[in-house]
Scaffold this motif. Structure first.
Motif, PDB file in Angstrom:
ATOM      1  N   GLU A   1      11.975  -9.798   4.961  1.00 47.57           N
ATOM      2  CA  GLU A   1      12.083  -9.545   6.400  1.00 47.57           C
ATOM      3  C   GLU A   1      12.194  -8.049   6.684  1.00 47.57           C
ATOM      4  OE1 GLU A   1      14.221 -11.518   4.642  1.00 47.57           O
ATOM      5  OE2 GLU A   1      13.412 -13.483   5.201  1.00 47.57           O
ATOM      6  N   THR A   2      12.925  -7.346   5.829  1.00 44.68           N
ATOM      7  CA  THR A   2      13.079  -5.897   5.986  1.00 44.68           C
ATOM      8  C   THR A   2      11.754  -5.202   5.753  1.00 44.68           C
ATOM      9  OG1 THR A   2      15.367  -6.072   5.216  1.00 44.68           O
ATOM     10  CG2 THR A   2      14.379  -3.874   5.182  1.00 44.68           C
ATOM     11  N   VAL A   3      10.995  -5.656   4.760  1.00 51.06           N
ATOM     12  CA  VAL A   3       9.675  -5.075   4.470  1.00 51.06           C
ATOM     13  C   VAL A   3       8.746  -5.282   5.661  1.00 51.06           C
ATOM     14  CG1 VAL A   3       7.597  -5.311   3.044  1.00 51.06           C
ATOM     15  CG2 VAL A   3       9.859  -5.256   1.972  1.00 51.06           C
ATOM     16  N   ILE A   4       8.735  -6.468   6.230  1.00 50.05           N
ATOM     17  CA  ILE A   4       7.864  -6.762   7.383  1.00 50.05           C
ATOM     18  C   ILE A   4       8.207  -5.843   8.554  1.00 50.05           C
ATOM     19  CG2 ILE A   4       7.297  -8.516   9.118  1.00 50.05           C
ATOM     20  CD1 ILE A   4       7.639 -10.605   6.776  1.00 50.05           C
ATOM     21  N   ARG A   5       9.505  -5.724   8.860  1.00 51.33           N
ATOM     22  CA  ARG A   5       9.926  -4.840   9.968  1.00 51.33           C
ATOM     23  C   ARG A   5       9.564  -3.385   9.682  1.00 51.33           C
ATOM     24  NH1 ARG A   5      14.521  -8.118   9.947  1.00 51.33           N
ATOM     25  NH2 ARG A   5      15.678  -6.571   8.753  1.00 51.33           N
ATOM     26  N   ALA A   6       9.806  -2.942   8.453  1.00 51.25           N
ATOM     27  CA  ALA A   6       9.535  -1.545   8.096  1.00 51.25           C
ATOM     28  C   ALA A   6       8.042  -1.236   8.157  1.00 51.25           C
ATOM     29  CB  ALA A   6      10.091  -1.246   6.702  1.00 51.25           C
ATOM     30  N   ILE A   7       7.201  -2.166   7.721  1.00 46.56           N
ATOM     31  CA  ILE A   7       5.751  -1.945   7.772  1.00 46.56           C
ATOM     32  C   ILE A   7       5.275  -1.853   9.218  1.00 46.56           C
ATOM     33  CG2 ILE A   7       3.516  -3.081   7.323  1.00 46.56           C
ATOM     34  CD1 ILE A   7       4.589  -3.827   4.559  1.00 46.56           C
TER      35      ILE A   7
ATOM     36  N   ASP B   1      -6.469  -6.907   9.693  1.00 51.20           N
ATOM     37  CA  ASP B   1      -6.567  -8.286   9.215  1.00 51.20           C
ATOM     38  C   ASP B   1      -5.398  -8.636   8.280  1.00 51.20           C
ATOM     39  OD1 ASP B   1      -8.906  -8.806  10.643  1.00 51.20           O
ATOM     40  OD2 ASP B   1     -10.170  -8.079   8.997  1.00 51.20           O
ATOM     41  N   ARG B   2      -4.205  -8.243   8.671  1.00 49.07           N
ATOM     42  CA  ARG B   2      -2.950  -8.506   7.946  1.00 49.07           C
ATOM     43  C   ARG B   2      -2.845  -7.768   6.618  1.00 49.07           C
ATOM     44  NH1 ARG B   2      -1.319 -14.233   7.267  1.00 49.07           N
ATOM     45  NH2 ARG B   2       0.740 -13.306   7.278  1.00 49.07           N
ATOM     46  N   LYS B   3      -3.833  -6.916   6.309  1.00 51.57           N
ATOM     47  CA  LYS B   3      -3.776  -6.130   5.079  1.00 51.57           C
ATOM     48  C   LYS B   3      -3.297  -4.717   5.410  1.00 51.57           C
ATOM     49  CE  LYS B   3      -7.441  -8.635   2.684  1.00 51.57           C
ATOM     50  NZ  LYS B   3      -6.629  -9.319   1.719  1.00 51.57           N
ATOM     51  N   VAL B   4      -2.551  -4.136   4.474  1.00 50.30           N
ATOM     52  CA  VAL B   4      -1.987  -2.807   4.684  1.00 50.30           C
ATOM     53  C   VAL B   4      -2.911  -1.767   4.069  1.00 50.30           C
ATOM     54  CG1 VAL B   4      -0.030  -1.280   4.182  1.00 50.30           C
ATOM     55  CG2 VAL B   4       0.369  -3.715   4.669  1.00 50.30           C
ATOM     56  N   PHE B   5      -3.188  -0.697   4.834  1.00 49.80           N
ATOM     57  CA  PHE B   5      -4.015   0.419   4.379  1.00 49.80           C
ATOM     58  C   PHE B   5      -3.237   1.702   4.565  1.00 49.80           C
ATOM     59  CE2 PHE B   5      -6.957  -2.908   5.411  1.00 49.80           C
ATOM     60  CZ  PHE B   5      -7.995  -2.782   4.499  1.00 49.80           C
ATOM     61  N   ILE B   6      -3.407   2.597   3.607  1.00 47.07           N
ATOM     62  CA  ILE B   6      -2.720   3.885   3.703  1.00 47.07           C
ATOM     63  C   ILE B   6      -3.705   5.016   3.405  1.00 47.07           C
ATOM     64  CG2 ILE B   6      -1.918   3.803   1.314  1.00 47.07           C
ATOM     65  CD1 ILE B   6       0.697   5.070   2.403  1.00 47.07           C
TER      66      ILE B   6
ATOM     67  N   VAL C   1      -3.806  -1.609   0.104  1.00 48.44           N
ATOM     68  CA  VAL C   1      -2.667  -1.929  -0.755  1.00 48.44           C
ATOM     69  C   VAL C   1      -2.874  -3.321  -1.352  1.00 48.44           C
ATOM     70  CG1 VAL C   1      -0.165  -2.277  -0.816  1.00 48.44           C
ATOM     71  CG2 VAL C   1      -1.150  -0.459   0.623  1.00 48.44           C
ATOM     72  N   PRO C   2      -2.874  -3.426  -2.694  1.00 44.32           N
ATOM     73  CA  PRO C   2      -3.164  -4.711  -3.332  1.00 44.32           C
ATOM     74  C   PRO C   2      -1.935  -5.607  -3.514  1.00 44.32           C
ATOM     75  CG  PRO C   2      -2.944  -3.038  -5.001  1.00 44.32           C
ATOM     76  CD  PRO C   2      -2.756  -2.350  -3.665  1.00 44.32           C
ATOM     77  N   LEU C   3      -0.923  -5.431  -2.683  1.00 41.34           N
ATOM     78  CA  LEU C   3       0.317  -6.198  -2.802  1.00 41.34           C
ATOM     79  C   LEU C   3       0.605  -6.989  -1.538  1.00 41.34           C
ATOM     80  CD1 LEU C   3       2.630  -3.392  -4.271  1.00 41.34           C
ATOM     81  CD2 LEU C   3       1.480  -5.204  -5.551  1.00 41.34           C
ATOM     82  N   THR C   4       1.242  -8.124  -1.712  1.00 36.07           N
ATOM     83  CA  THR C   4       1.717  -8.897  -0.567  1.00 36.07           C
ATOM     84  C   THR C   4       3.040  -8.297  -0.104  1.00 36.07           C
ATOM     85  OG1 THR C   4       3.021 -10.418  -1.924  1.00 36.07           O
ATOM     86  CG2 THR C   4       0.696 -11.008  -1.531  1.00 36.07           C
ATOM     87  N   ARG C   5       3.504  -8.727   1.068  1.00 35.73           N
ATOM     88  CA  ARG C   5       4.819  -8.269   1.553  1.00 35.73           C
ATOM     89  C   ARG C   5       5.912  -8.698   0.576  1.00 35.73           C
ATOM     90  NH1 ARG C   5       0.741  -7.378   4.624  1.00 35.73           N
ATOM     91  NH2 ARG C   5       0.985  -6.935   6.829  1.00 35.73           N
TER      92      ARG C   5
ATOM     93  N   LEU D   1       6.346   3.868  -2.699  1.00 33.80           N
ATOM     94  CA  LEU D   1       5.651   2.886  -3.533  1.00 33.80           C
ATOM     95  C   LEU D   1       4.158   2.896  -3.241  1.00 33.80           C
ATOM     96  CD1 LEU D   1       5.513   0.409  -5.461  1.00 33.80           C
ATOM     97  CD2 LEU D   1       5.986  -1.009  -3.451  1.00 33.80           C
ATOM     98  N   LEU D   2       3.788   2.867  -1.967  1.00 29.14           N
ATOM     99  CA  LEU D   2       2.369   2.799  -1.602  1.00 29.14           C
ATOM    100  C   LEU D   2       1.617   4.056  -2.023  1.00 29.14           C
ATOM    101  CD1 LEU D   2       2.545   1.056   1.890  1.00 29.14           C
ATOM    102  CD2 LEU D   2       2.474   0.034  -0.394  1.00 29.14           C
ATOM    103  N   HIS D   3       2.252   5.222  -1.850  1.00 29.02           N
ATOM    104  CA  HIS D   3       1.611   6.470  -2.279  1.00 29.02           C
ATOM    105  C   HIS D   3       1.467   6.519  -3.800  1.00 29.02           C
ATOM    106  CE1 HIS D   3       0.947   8.516   1.479  1.00 29.02           C
ATOM    107  NE2 HIS D   3       2.184   8.225   1.873  1.00 29.02           N
ATOM    108  N   HIS D   4       2.435   5.969  -4.500  1.00 29.42           N
ATOM    109  CA  HIS D   4       2.330   5.912  -5.963  1.00 29.42           C
ATOM    110  C   HIS D   4       1.139   5.033  -6.368  1.00 29.42           C
ATOM    111  CE1 HIS D   4       3.494   5.819 -10.161  1.00 29.42           C
ATOM    112  NE2 HIS D   4       3.286   4.522 -10.127  1.00 29.42           N
ATOM    113  N   LEU D   5       0.994   3.895  -5.714  1.00 24.29           N
ATOM    114  CA  LEU D   5      -0.133   2.999  -6.019  1.00 24.29           C
ATOM    115  C   LEU D   5      -1.467   3.660  -5.698  1.00 24.29           C
ATOM    116  CD1 LEU D   5       1.251  -0.371  -4.627  1.00 24.29           C
ATOM    117  CD2 LEU D   5       0.963   0.249  -7.027  1.00 24.29           C
ATOM    118  N   LYS D   6      -1.492   4.364  -4.585  1.00 21.91           N
ATOM    119  CA  LYS D   6      -2.730   5.033  -4.171  1.00 21.91           C
ATOM    120  C   LYS D   6      -3.102   6.117  -5.172  1.00 21.91           C
ATOM    121  CE  LYS D   6      -4.858   7.389  -0.254  1.00 21.91           C
ATOM    122  NZ  LYS D   6      -4.706   7.798   1.136  1.00 21.91           N
TER     123      LYS D   6
END
Length: 195
Positions: free
Chosen positions: A171-177, A190-195, A155-159, A139-144
């Motif tokens: 909860e699964t998303v948080i653990r996987a990230i 700063d709690r934001k996801v970067f790829i 990444v412009p999305l919340t968990r 998903l993240l690579h597709h967005l990028k």
């Protein structure tokens, strides 16, 4: 996507929608083209267990729900506003006439629908056979996108939104990230996801 003056020239109008307003429901006949001037819309399906599976989020200048306008089928998902939104609405017959008159706009829609089809194919594969980390990275690579391959992408999305787009629990998303961060597949700043 379609310039405002062209929408108006073909009989379109600008409508105001309050937050949490349904624009159309899954299974309804597709009679209108929708394009967001300002606001935020999500398209989703409800599972038998009452869980939402989000097909996509759409913001300013995005259109949504177009595929049924090209075929004899009904909306495959429900569209709901996430905030107060201004949305251009154009009757189906006028939309199709507009595309015949403006082949450049028609080509943009062809490209857009192809891009969405590729995304749907990727997500369908991910949901059926891959573990959470793989689903999230896809998903993240597709967005990028391929144009941003060499640059860091925020990444412009919340968990929660990642959860809804991948069919995973939050909860699964948080653990996987966190696991992906440890393996250096992505970064959290700063709690934001970067790829």
């Amino acid at each position: 996507m379609i310039p405002e003056d062209i929408i108006y020239a073909f009989g379109g109008s600008l409508k105001n929608y309050s937050k949490d307003r349904t624009i159309f429901n899954e299974g309804e006949r597709a009679d209108f083209y929708f394009q967001i001037k300002t606001g935020h819309v999500k398209m989703f399906n409800m599972t038998e267990e009452g869980k939402e599976f989000v097909q996509g989020y759409f913001e300013n200048d995005n259109s949504f729900g177009e595929p049924p306008l090209f075929g004899a089928f009904k909306y495959p998902a429900t569209a709901l506003t996430l905030e107060i939104s201004e949305i251009y609405v154009l009757p189906k017959a006028s939309f199709l006439k507009l595309l015949k008159t403006h082949p450049d706009i028609h080509l943009k829609f062809t490209k857009l629908i192809c891009k969405r089809m590729v995304y749907k194919a990727k997500i369908a594969r991910e949901v059926s056979i891959y573990p959470p980390e793989h689903r999230i990275l896809t998903l993240l690579h597709h967005l990028k996108g391929s144009t941003e391959r060499d640059r860091t992408f925020e990444v412009p999305l919340t968990r929660q939104q990642i959860s809804e787009l991948t069919g995973l629990r939050v909860e699964t998303v948080i653990r996987a990230i966190k696991k992906l961060e440890k393996s250096k597949a992505l970064s959290i700043i700063d709690r934001k996801v970067f790829i």
